[in-house]
Design an enzyme around this catalytic site. Sequence first.
Site, mmCIF file in Angstrom:
data_model
loop_
_atom_site.group_PDB
_atom_site.id
_atom_site.type_symbol
_atom_site.label_atom_id
_atom_site.label_comp_id
_atom_site.label_asym_id
_atom_site.label_seq_id
_atom_site.Cartn_x
_atom_site.Cartn_y
_atom_site.Cartn_z
ATOM 1 N N ASP A 99 0.828 -1.037 0.117
ATOM 2 C CA ASP A 99 0.080 0.036 0.252
ATOM 3 C C ASP A 99 0.838 1.238 -0.199
ATOM 4 O OD1 ASP A 99 -2.093 1.833 0.108
ATOM 5 O OD2 ASP A 99 -3.041 1.142 2.048
ATOM 6 N N ALA A 100 1.300 1.577 -1.393
ATOM 7 C CA ALA A 100 2.120 2.691 -1.215
ATOM 8 C C ALA A 100 1.674 3.758 -1.927
ATOM 9 C CB ALA A 100 3.590 2.058 -2.279
ATOM 10 N N LYS A 101 0.499 3.737 -2.584
ATOM 11 C CA LYS A 101 -0.244 5.022 -3.378
ATOM 12 C C LYS A 101 1.014 5.796 -4.257
ATOM 13 C CE LYS A 101 -3.663 5.158 0.188
ATOM 14 N NZ LYS A 101 -3.134 3.925 1.229
ATOM 15 N N ARG A 102 1.629 4.972 -5.151
ATOM 16 C CA ARG A 102 2.645 5.862 -5.772
ATOM 17 C C ARG A 102 1.872 6.470 -7.057
ATOM 18 N NH1 ARG A 102 5.174 5.776 -1.531
ATOM 19 N NH2 ARG A 102 7.388 4.570 -1.360
ATOM 20 N N THR A 129 -0.770 -0.457 -4.588
ATOM 21 C CA THR A 129 -1.712 0.544 -5.025
ATOM 22 C C THR A 129 -0.985 1.795 -5.638
ATOM 23 O OG1 THR A 129 -1.177 1.447 -2.689
ATOM 24 C CG2 THR A 129 -3.011 -0.306 -2.897
#
Length: 341
Positions: A99-102, A129
């Site tokens: 869950d890095a939301k890059r 993510t």
Amino acid sequence: MAESARVPFGARLERAMTVAGPLCVGIDPHPSLLDAWGLPATAQGLERFALGVLEAAAGRCAAVKPQVALFEAYGSAGFAVLERVLRESREAGLLSIADAKRGDIGSTMAAYASAWLSDDSPLAADAVTLSPYLGFESLRPALDLARETGRGTFVLALTSNPEGASVQHVGGTESVAGSVLAAIARENATAQPRSGTATSPGWEPASSPGGSTVPSDGAAAAAVRGVTGANTAAGDNRDEIVTSPSEATLGSCGAVIGATVGEALASLDIDLSALNGPILAPGYGAQGADAAAVATVFEHVRTTVLANSSRGVLRHGPDAPALRDAIDRSTEELRTHLQLS
């Protein structure tokens, strides 16, 4: 680069959800949880916490989702712990979602993609993510690399935080969220169903190393909407090799849609049945949505939903039996309300 012979992420996730259930356990080492577990807010405490969650989750859920920022907070030592978590999740037969939301552009986005999705990266997860708010096509390096390596992506669309509406709902029935979901559907347009279903000729159960019933290599998967696919969460089959990655039925580009979005899908006139990809649904458990709410929000795509619970499960630690019981209860609750058993 040629596409990987690894079974695509969408097919692997679909199998895992059928065998282990539609639960993803978030590994969120918040300082308050470390304290509640009697652990120090150090890299050593972080490691004991994360590995304790992994031990409890093994064989009991489809996936785990480490919250990257909470590892990053400990610097290089935290990233070393995260590398171990990702490595040991593979060994335990658990799919991992970083869950890095890059989200970025050009060579920077390519570097993020390489970090989380390339075969030779120590941080490689089964999926990552992504944030599309520099434009969906800015994610192209990650989308393409995920396809090449048989990994997956989950793109933020309708998130569980209330602030998200100020961006995602803009446009009403022509909303930003709707355009993101339409782009995800296009990414999944090439995913093809297998030749049968879990209740039709062409699917034969086999025994996993842990004794679970899993599909054989030639197993057929179901159509994604309204039918449960034939999947496995078992260790040795997790990265099984097939001759053609196009055998997947569920696409590998997923959407992040909060279980707490309520009537937003209806008010924005969004139809998820065309997505043909998995839905990662945060907000289940401590954030306010129960299993009945998950079933209501995702009524028409219930077999593609992976509901994430972090604090709702983690608050039962550090006692391992209590953690396992919490995971089992959540899984059964979701199966019941989503009518998966």
